[in-house]
Design a protein around this motif. Structure first.
Motif, PDB file in Angstrom:
ATOM      1  N   ILE A  25      72.575  62.993  61.534  1.00  0.00           N
ATOM      2  CA  ILE A  25      71.498  63.964  61.753  1.00  0.00           C
ATOM      3  C   ILE A  25      70.151  63.284  61.556  1.00  0.00           C
ATOM      4  O   ILE A  25      69.910  62.627  60.540  1.00  0.00           O
ATOM      5  N   VAL A  26      69.303  63.456  62.556  1.00  0.00           N
ATOM      6  CA  VAL A  26      67.926  62.975  62.468  1.00  0.00           C
ATOM      7  C   VAL A  26      67.013  64.157  62.170  1.00  0.00           C
ATOM      8  O   VAL A  26      67.127  65.213  62.805  1.00  0.00           O
ATOM      9  N   ILE A  27      66.119  63.997  61.208  1.00  0.00           N
ATOM     10  CA  ILE A  27      65.124  65.013  60.900  1.00  0.00           C
ATOM     11  C   ILE A  27      63.739  64.441  61.196  1.00  0.00           C
ATOM     12  O   ILE A  27      63.406  63.342  60.731  1.00  0.00           O
ATOM     13  N   ILE A  28      62.975  65.173  61.986  1.00  0.00           N
ATOM     14  CA  ILE A  28      61.621  64.744  62.338  1.00  0.00           C
ATOM     15  C   ILE A  28      60.638  65.411  61.394  1.00  0.00           C
ATOM     16  O   ILE A  28      60.460  66.628  61.418  1.00  0.00           O
ATOM     17  N   GLY A  29      60.026  64.639  60.514  1.00  0.00           N
ATOM     18  CA  GLY A  29      59.023  65.172  59.604  1.00  0.00           C
ATOM     19  C   GLY A  29      59.559  65.421  58.207  1.00  0.00           C
ATOM     20  O   GLY A  29      60.646  65.980  58.034  1.00  0.00           O
ATOM     21  N   ALA A  30      58.780  65.006  57.204  1.00  0.00           N
ATOM     22  CA  ALA A  30      59.178  65.168  55.804  1.00  0.00           C
ATOM     23  C   ALA A  30      58.254  66.140  55.086  1.00  0.00           C
ATOM     24  O   ALA A  30      57.881  65.921  53.936  1.00  0.00           O
ATOM     25  N   GLY A  31      57.872  67.228  55.782  1.00  0.00           N
ATOM     26  CA  GLY A  31      57.176  68.317  55.118  1.00  0.00           C
ATOM     27  C   GLY A  31      58.159  69.114  54.274  1.00  0.00           C
ATOM     28  O   GLY A  31      59.331  68.738  54.135  1.00  0.00           O
ATOM     29  N   ILE A  32      57.702  70.235  53.738  1.00  0.00           N
ATOM     30  CA  ILE A  32      58.551  71.036  52.838  1.00  0.00           C
ATOM     31  C   ILE A  32      59.847  71.449  53.526  1.00  0.00           C
ATOM     32  O   ILE A  32      60.940  71.304  52.949  1.00  0.00           O
ATOM     33  N   SER A  33      59.768  71.956  54.760  1.00  0.00           N
ATOM     34  CA  SER A  33      60.988  72.399  55.445  1.00  0.00           C
ATOM     35  C   SER A  33      61.893  71.223  55.781  1.00  0.00           C
ATOM     36  O   SER A  33      63.121  71.334  55.734  1.00  0.00           O
ATOM     37  N   VAL A  65      65.579  60.723  57.835  1.00  0.00           N
ATOM     38  CA  VAL A  65      64.330  61.463  58.009  1.00  0.00           C
ATOM     39  C   VAL A  65      63.237  60.500  58.452  1.00  0.00           C
ATOM     40  O   VAL A  65      63.002  59.472  57.798  1.00  0.00           O
ATOM     41  N   TYR A  66      62.561  60.851  59.558  1.00  0.00           N
ATOM     42  CA  TYR A  66      61.500  60.006  60.102  1.00  0.00           C
ATOM     43  C   TYR A  66      60.159  60.728  59.972  1.00  0.00           C
ATOM     44  O   TYR A  66      59.975  61.820  60.518  1.00  0.00           O
ATOM     45  N   GLU A  67      59.233  60.102  59.257  1.00  0.00           N
ATOM     46  CA  GLU A  67      57.941  60.702  58.943  1.00  0.00           C
ATOM     47  C   GLU A  67      56.815  59.785  59.418  1.00  0.00           C
ATOM     48  O   GLU A  67      56.823  58.585  59.132  1.00  0.00           O
ATOM     49  N   LYS A  68      55.833  60.366  60.122  1.00  0.00           N
ATOM     50  CA  LYS A  68      54.746  59.553  60.679  1.00  0.00           C
ATOM     51  C   LYS A  68      53.788  59.017  59.615  1.00  0.00           C
ATOM     52  O   LYS A  68      53.141  58.006  59.819  1.00  0.00           O
ATOM     53  N   PHE A  86      59.289  56.017  56.481  1.00  0.00           N
ATOM     54  CA  PHE A  86      57.888  56.397  56.580  1.00  0.00           C
ATOM     55  C   PHE A  86      57.137  55.502  57.564  1.00  0.00           C
ATOM     56  O   PHE A  86      57.630  54.437  57.957  1.00  0.00           O
ATOM     57  N   ASN A  87      55.970  55.961  57.981  1.00  0.00           N
ATOM     58  CA  ASN A  87      55.188  55.288  59.025  1.00  0.00           C
ATOM     59  C   ASN A  87      56.006  55.141  60.305  1.00  0.00           C
ATOM     60  O   ASN A  87      55.911  54.134  61.014  1.00  0.00           O
ATOM     61  N   GLN A  88      56.791  56.168  60.587  1.00  0.00           N
ATOM     62  CA  GLN A  88      57.688  56.157  61.745  1.00  0.00           C
ATOM     63  C   GLN A  88      57.336  57.344  62.655  1.00  0.00           C
ATOM     64  O   GLN A  88      57.731  58.477  62.382  1.00  0.00           O
ATOM     65  N   ASN A  89      56.604  57.072  63.702  1.00  0.00           N
ATOM     66  CA  ASN A  89      56.149  58.129  64.609  1.00  0.00           C
ATOM     67  C   ASN A  89      57.170  58.368  65.716  1.00  0.00           C
ATOM     68  O   ASN A  89      57.509  57.444  66.471  1.00  0.00           O
TER      69      ASN A  89
END
Length: 502
Positions: free
Chosen positions: A10-18, A35-38, A248-251
């Protein structure tokens, strides 16, 4: 055929609260979660930054309400919030400044009842009745209503929900509802305040949301020492304990699809394969990572939606302490409806704004250098406005002037040793936020439950959306719940004998 609980990539785009919530629940089910976070850190709008001269600023959320809902997340993983940070119950919870006086909301509910009586005879007893109803809505709403994936209204057809429907006041508006209990203008403004960020005037918000008064005033207003970001760090640690891996730093540049399923994502030019994708990124932006025919909604749909406010934020450091300023202070000297009208009707910069000041250094000495003050100012405003430095500066000076009047200090501008603004253009740049929105979609009756953007892509069987633009809605506790809802849906996806999603 494998069971729904077969291990998935499973890939998750964004590491915000949700996204953090979804990562924890998806990994707990035994999946391989990436998890990939920009950005360089987790949290999304709840990030934190530190200045070279010793200030620590939470960038977004600062009201720690509904502590039980937040703690439910930790309990699902064998923890409590206390395992990660020290929560302080604020007293007063906050102060509300009016043209002709102020209200300081005490920690004690009995003291709050007494306070109401000083403004209006019989208001203490009426507050009991209001809160009894609000508690019922809170317990039903935050446990039964908001936990649904909202594919269909049939999800809400149950004896329990049917019996509670009338008590939930779904068809009454919040302003009329408050007016049935209180007549004093300051008390009415106090009771209406919690819904200001839900995306409409209190006259257009369902009375169901009196549950927020209970979740705040009755359950208390809290502060995690070290800042709200401690919640983000704790959620990340929980997710990592379950096996989730963060990058992190992964757009994310594109979602790759084939024959009605996603195959993976392109990140910084590299293809990452997956069995399912959970997008915690802005919904509208996520859909633009797909070709137009695979999107749930076109641009006309988004243009027709009612958005909760954006905001102008200032992160300020002062070289000396500021007296008479509480941890949370609401400046409501100007007309409430006039400001609300500028956001939702006129869609223009307010002429006479309301604003909010947070001064965490009153509670937490570690967020500012010794003898200094950390102040966060926030002014709600319409999405999509023209935003430039000249406009931002105008409102800063107005807010500083009102701070001076309230505190009795003079020339506060000369005492600044840190000054950073954040507004619509920044929300677009940092979060790809549609119209520069800060809080997602408004929780109006026409944008509630099934009427919100779907958590599931209608064309791709293994793409899901989570966060403030889908169910259950804006706010930190709803975003935590949103991540759990979507993770459960993905956990139940079935794989074929070759371990591919079907």
């Amino acid at each position: 055929m494998q069971s729904p609980n077969s291990k998935k990539n499973i890939v998750i785009i964004g590491a915000g609260i949700s996204g953090l919530s979804a990562a924890a629940y998806a990994a707990k089910a035994g999946n391989n979660v990436q998890v990939y976070e920009k950005h360089a850190q987790p949290g999304g709008r709840a990030r934190q930054f530190k200045t070279e001269n010793g200030y620590v600023f939470d960038m977004g959320p600062s009201w720690y309400w509904m502590p039980d809902i937040i703690d439910n997340f930790f309990q699902d993983f064998g923890h409590t919030a206390a395992d990660f940070y020290n929560l302080i119950c604020l007293n007063p919870q906050f102060e509300m400044i009016f043209r002709d006086g102020l209200i300081a909301v005490p920690e004690s509910y009995e003291e709050l009842k007494h306070l109401f009586e000083t403004f209006e005879t019989g208001a203490g007893i009426k507050l009991d009745a209001f809160m009894k109803s609000a508690k019922y809505k809170y317990e039903i709403g935050m446990r039964d209503f908001v936990s649904k994936p909202c594919y269909s209204w049939w999800e809400f057809v149950s004896p329990k929900i049917a019996l509670s429907a009338l008590k939930l006041d779904l068809l009454s508006d919040f302003r009329t509802y408050v007016g049935k209990y209180f007549s004093n203008p300051m008390l009415k403004a106090l009771m209406e305040f919690p819904v200001i960020f839900l995306g409409a005037s209190p006259k257009n918000i369902p009375a169901l949301y009196s549950l927020m008064n209970y979740g705040g005033y009755a359950l208390g207003t809290w502060y995690p020492m070290g800042g709200f970001y401690q919640l983000v760090l704790a959620m990340k640690k929980v997710a990592e304990e379950q096996g989730a891996i963060f990058h992190f730093n992964q757009n994310v540049e594109k979602i790759v699809t084939e024959n009605g399923v996603t195959k993976g994502i392109i990140v910084n030019g590299e293809f990452i394969e997956s069995d399912a994708i959970i997008a915690s990124s802005d919904y509208h932006h996520t859909e633009h990572l797909l070709s137009p025919e695979l999107r749930n909604y076109d641009d006309k749909y988004w243009e027709s939606r009612t958005f909760a406010p954006s905001c102008l934020i200032y992160y300020l450091g002062f070289k000396e302490k500021i007296p008479n300023l509480k941890h949370h202070t609401l400046f409501f000297e100007n007309d409430f409806d006039e400001h609300i009208h500028s956001i939702y009707e006129d869609k223009k910069w307010p002429e006479k704004p309301l604003f909010y000041a947070c001064c965490p250094s009153k509670t937490d000495p570690d967020v500012a250098p010794e003898g200094h003050e950390n102040v966060f100012l926030l002014m709600p405003l319409a999405t999509g406005l023209a935003d430039d430095e000249q406009i931002r500066e105008r409102y800063l000076l107005d807010m500083i002037r009102r701070l001076e009047k309230h505190t009795g200090l003079k020339d506060l501008v000369s005492k600044l040793d840190y000054n950073k603004s954040y507004c619509i253009n920044d929300f677009v740049k940092d979060y790809n936020a549609y119209g520069g929105n800060a809080y997602g979609l408004a929780n109006t009756l026409s944008q509630t439950a099934v009427l919100k953007p779907s958590i599931k892509n209608k064309h791709l069987s293994n793409l899901f959306y989570t966060g403030q633009l889908t169910v259950p809605g804006p706010g930190v506790p709803p975003s935590i719940i949103s991540g759990k809802i979507v993770a459960n849906e993905v956990n139940n996806l079935k794989l074929d004998k070759n371990e591919k999603v079907i």
